[in-house]
Write an enzyme that holds these catalytic residues in place. Structure first.
Site, PDB file in Angstrom:
ATOM      1  N   GLU A  35      39.571  35.789  34.418  1.00 19.51           N
ATOM      2  CA  GLU A  35      40.331  35.823  33.775  1.00 19.51           C
ATOM      3  C   GLU A  35      40.583  34.258  32.548  1.00 19.51           C
ATOM      4  OE1 GLU A  35      44.314  35.152  36.327  1.00 19.51           O
ATOM      5  OE2 GLU A  35      43.170  33.904  37.405  1.00 19.51           O
TER       6      GLU A  35
ATOM      7  N   ARG B 198      35.754  50.964  30.789  1.00 24.21           N
ATOM      8  CA  ARG B 198      36.280  51.052  31.782  1.00 24.21           C
ATOM      9  C   ARG B 198      37.391  49.467  32.040  1.00 24.21           C
ATOM     10  NH1 ARG B 198      37.356  54.310  29.251  1.00 24.21           N
ATOM     11  NH2 ARG B 198      37.954  56.891  30.360  1.00 24.21           N
TER      12      ARG B 198
ATOM     13  N   MET C   2      39.802  36.881  39.384  1.00 19.39           N
ATOM     14  CA  MET C   2      40.625  35.137  39.466  1.00 19.39           C
ATOM     15  C   MET C   2      39.218  34.076  38.518  1.00 19.39           C
ATOM     16  SD  MET C   2      43.216  35.380  42.285  1.00 19.39           S
ATOM     17  CE  MET C   2      42.356  34.884  43.724  1.00 19.39           C
TER      18      MET C   2
ATOM     19  N   ASP D 115      40.010  29.041  44.236  1.00 24.21           N
ATOM     20  CA  ASP D 115      39.295  29.084  42.558  1.00 24.21           C
ATOM     21  C   ASP D 115      38.177  28.200  43.243  1.00 24.21           C
ATOM     22  OD1 ASP D 115      40.648  31.231  41.710  1.00 24.21           O
ATOM     23  OD2 ASP D 115      41.481  29.071  40.181  1.00 24.21           O
TER      24      ASP D 115
ATOM     25  N   THR E  71      42.311  25.866  47.651  1.00 27.58           N
ATOM     26  CA  THR E  71      41.938  26.643  46.744  1.00 27.58           C
ATOM     27  C   THR E  71      40.780  27.422  46.391  1.00 27.58           C
ATOM     28  OG1 THR E  71      40.574  25.957  44.219  1.00 27.58           O
ATOM     29  CG2 THR E  71      40.468  24.738  45.948  1.00 27.58           C
TER      30      THR E  71
ATOM     31  N   ILE F 126      45.317  41.090  44.870  1.00 27.29           N
ATOM     32  CA  ILE F 126      44.677  41.848  46.436  1.00 27.29           C
ATOM     33  C   ILE F 126      43.074  40.910  46.696  1.00 27.29           C
ATOM     34  CG2 ILE F 126      44.622  44.018  46.116  1.00 27.29           C
ATOM     35  CD1 ILE F 126      41.902  44.424  45.509  1.00 27.29           C
TER      36      ILE F 126
END
Lengths: 342, 342, 342, 342
Positions: free
Chosen positions: C222, C266, C170, C128, C126, C273
């Site tokens: 995210e 921004r 992520m 994450d 994983t 990636i």
């Protein structure tokens, strides 16, 4: 002699190396006194200056960004703008001239100031490599390296999932970053502003790569437009699903490719990471040399000119020469690369 | 048409990208059949060949080393060597010509073979950048990047300990890697074979940097010799303490600097890491373009020539032109850089 | 003994190192015969196998992605799916067991198969880092390194333009990548799914950093949702301008921050990636060790278990233990990091 | 409350991140006033202090080396050394305590000072990872990454020339860097101080790898000694040719391997590049957390203790516990890795 230095426009790896090169040589060999001008033309208009000495530039060759700050201000705008005001400011601060490090907009402003009697020397800065008068500009090599490394990473994830990967790189008007990073990373199709392609042509390469067992890699410059659909995909246009477009061309292409080829497709926008961080060795050397030669040019009184790389040498060109057409990717270079496709 | 490819001499990042470029374009555009020749000229002499097809070169642009293997064999040596034997071997295997990727020794052998009637095309390979006929050679940019990154690391340890760091880089006969990596890393003195310096001159820069509060960085090419002591420091000479010398020039300089300046000094030999691993984007593009143009040159029958980079273009030069003098660092480039010292 | 290996779910740097570790130790020490199963559970259901020998895994520790391919197929779906069919397939191919390398979904399927009598051993994967039963999972360290390096780059461009930079990383359900990369890069605020923040709280940190002369860096996972607006910003929700949302949370935050603080902002989405390319040394070692221990576990008949990292050791846990709650960032770790903010 | 911080011993990536973490949390949450102590214990003995405020530590998490400077001075040496003098100095400067960041020697001195009544808190620093009381120490992960990347490069050049490459890494007393980088890079044999091997055992692995068509990679920690020849290869000993030894163990092994196996062998000493430069993300996070927890420990009056990593948590251990045996590579870990050899 007292000289101001400014950096203007989008930032670019190597700006600090130019500053360091000019200050080291100028102050020690020629006894020039330097002042830093904050945030581009804005600092010149506002007389926002600070002393720039040897100790201030130490260790800067490897540092990204610009210690001077930058902005997109036009020196002719505002109450205090314009050549006459600037000349007064320079006279008041005993500034004998300006080194302006910037891209086409900056150099156009520099040229206008020079024509209006302000002594300006230019140093070309364009991460996109879009200036005719210099073979390469610093920042470009760093951007290509970053983009290439990112694509190397995208390929492994593409291979594992048998996906098509779309990588969107910088390049609004010219496709140099896409061309070089695409060649370096082994892209199956490269989409650049200079060469419109239809979605069919792109999908043909995607399918061809897929049939050979490869995970297709599509590299697209942000300024690429699909053949015959230049209007529809304009900045204010609609996306592939007729929604107001938010994302870039990569996000336009990915669903179109997936829909037509049936191959799962993912888009990545490399974005601002391409212009930040420590410069590559190539860019450090190029930027340092431009800074060193800028110091020479000042002593020679070469105002109204720009230092530029030709082959392996640093030369001088007039602003007039420098400001001709955009340095586009010639068709011959695109055709050369296309032997690697399909 | 059937063409053999070989890589000869020390390995260099980008060799595989040349092979890939030539095979992709040659096989698909021109219908050339390629064979790989194992381990340089040895494989040609021994007819050690294997088919080289599109699938064999996939993904190679980023892969360091050479899938063909390499050696330092001379094609004129041994019982089976010499032009006549090689021509027979080529006739027997229906080889119409050879692409030889290599440095000066390889190209000299290629020229002799060509003069003896063997169709050979050259591709220049020199990590040291020591060939006159090409502006840059692939591998050089990668080596400079690796050396620069290593020096960035050495600087932080030098700063923490207030030490002088000596970095020895490749360059037996020319100082290009030292010059570029030294400029990029902000060296306080760069020692190259082309410019002998006395230990006093080196120590002067070391002390000057130290007095300004910097940890001195000395970059030295392996072929550098101290002024007036060229003999004493020859390969078979004695070291600074009159012991038989084992280490390189970096290990000679470090104790001398420490002794004279009283500044603790450490030497690091970057060694083989400079020539291994994945090529930089610049080298991938350059090597790929050389490979693509090699395929064109073969179809044009441009035997006895070499493809080379001039400015931003790939051109052809004859072996005669390519094999002139060594591409040394000109004094003007050394003086340019020396404005950054002291 | 004959064992099949599969990789399932999103790819992750280190998968190949696990495969290599298991095959090297299993085949040589224990005489196990390995077969590769293509594209995760799909290959098991379809009996898409190929021999996996020592030579097939050479050099794999540094290679990103998975040589086995991967997919998100559920082994219980389709006509040929289900435990009984799989047992028949395994019997027909004389497979004694399966090593399944995957994340929570994969391990849940593995557990169900094990409960239905299929001998399966799990290896946690994983990126994450969201599994409770292992201190760290391979891929995570690589992702954090890539994100950190990207943020280092974003900071220099932020500093030059005095912009606020938003970096989206992520982490749909847990904020580990955001927490670690944000701490490593010196973020001024870190937004993770576990800790809802209001736009005011975020802007407060942005303004505080800006007032201290820093270019604010906002790191956002995210899966982060603004406090009180969980619905509005759902996957199918509207963006800050009431348009159907295409982009991620980074693109939601950037205009809100710019609007409220007046600081140019921004957003960059790091995207794919983060999961591609060569693994970091930490991940190579961890993945290799998991592979080595998987071979031991098979010989011990430890089916229905998973190898996992605890402290510096590799241990075994049952699927039941492994499949508990998600490994969220505990509040204590978030508070620890928040001492670096504001 | 006023606290001094010093860094002592060899430098290490992450030192600045510790300093930043402690100063940010300590000054803002607890109102502690910090002073920097220059060059380790020397600065404490000499009262060489400077204010250390929030602005001084900005951006430091990614900066290698130490802004405080470091030395190997013993605080008990010299006229002004010793606990009584130091207590007077601290009293005179109103210092309430010291954070000492260092390795075993530093912590031993810290312990002695603490036993003599000087309030000292320790932060472990050892690039070699040789402290028992902490699972990992910052700097180690960075060193392993650098060594691994260098070996990846060595492998391609080894493959091209069919050479055996010997890489010498740091580790005088323990083999952790060799073990981890060797596993990560796929070494064919790893030589560490804890496990003496004979030259025959090493050559056996070299030949085995060569027979399988691989270019052998030998990783050796600088403190490795050949079995039965511990004396002959001592620091003051002779080299393989009975010459006074200058080089390290890598240069001892390479000619022995070449002589016995007939395989061309090259040695590279990675040297100081392993300890310089920007820390990896892992080390930045670990070092920052240690700094944050050091601030907490000070407020808790946890003098005579050291903060340390256990699993994923930061804990406190007494100097007594921390200063036990060296954290050697256990045989089980070496045997685990050896399944990858031969």
């Amino acid at each position: 002699m007292k000289i101001g230095i400014l950096t203007s426009g989008g930032d670019c790896p190597g700006l600090n190396a130019v500053i360091r090169g000019a200050v080291l040589k100028g102050s020690r060999k020629y006894g020039i006194e330097f002042v830093g001008i904050r945030d581009g033309w804005r600092g010149l208009v506002d007389a926002d200056f600070f002393p720039l000495q040897r100790a201030d530039v130490k260790g800067l060759s490897k540092v990204g960004g610009t210690i001077l700050g930058t902005s997109r201000t036009n020196p002719y705008e505002g109450d205090r703008g314009g050549a006459e005001n600037i000349k007064k400011t320079m006279y008041g601060h005993k500034l004998d001239g300006i080194i302006a490090i910037g891209g086409e907009g900056t150099l156009a402003a520099a040229n206008r100031l020079w024509n209006d009697g302000v002594p300006v020397l230019g140093v070309p800065k364009t991460i996109d490599n879009d200036l005719q008068a210099t073979d390469y500009s610093f920042g470009f090599d760093t951007a290509v390296n970053i983009a290439t490394e990112a694509m190397d990473r995208l390929r492994t994830t593409g291979d594992s999932h048998q996906r098509c990967m779309v990588a969107e790189v910088m390049g609004r008007h010219v496709g140099w970053i896409a061309l070089h990073s695409g060649m370096a990373a082994g892209a199956h199709i490269i989409c650049i502003p200079e060469v419109p392609l239809s979605i069919e042509e792109i999908c043909e390469q995607v399918e061809s790569a897929s049939e050979r067992g490869r995970a297709p890699l599509v590299v697209v410059a942000e300024g690429f437009k699909l053949k015959g659909q230049e209007e529809a995909y304009s900045d204010k246009g609609l996306d592939a699903f007729n929604r107001p477009r938010l994302g870039g061309i990569g996000e336009v292409l990915a669903p179109l490719i997936e829909e037509r080829t049936g191959i799962e497709t993912r888009s990545t926008v490399l974005g601002h990471i391409q212009r930040g961080g420590s410069p590559s060795a190539f860019d450090r050397v190029l930027a340092t040399r431009l800074g060193l030669h800028a110091a020479d040019a000042i002593v020679d009184g070469a105002w109204g000119q720009m230092v530029a790389m030709k082959g392996t040498e640093i030369e001088r060109v007039t602003f007039e020469e420098a400001l001709g057409e955009l340095h586009e990717v010639p068709l011959s270079r695109y055709e050369e690369a296309s032997a690697l496709f399909g």
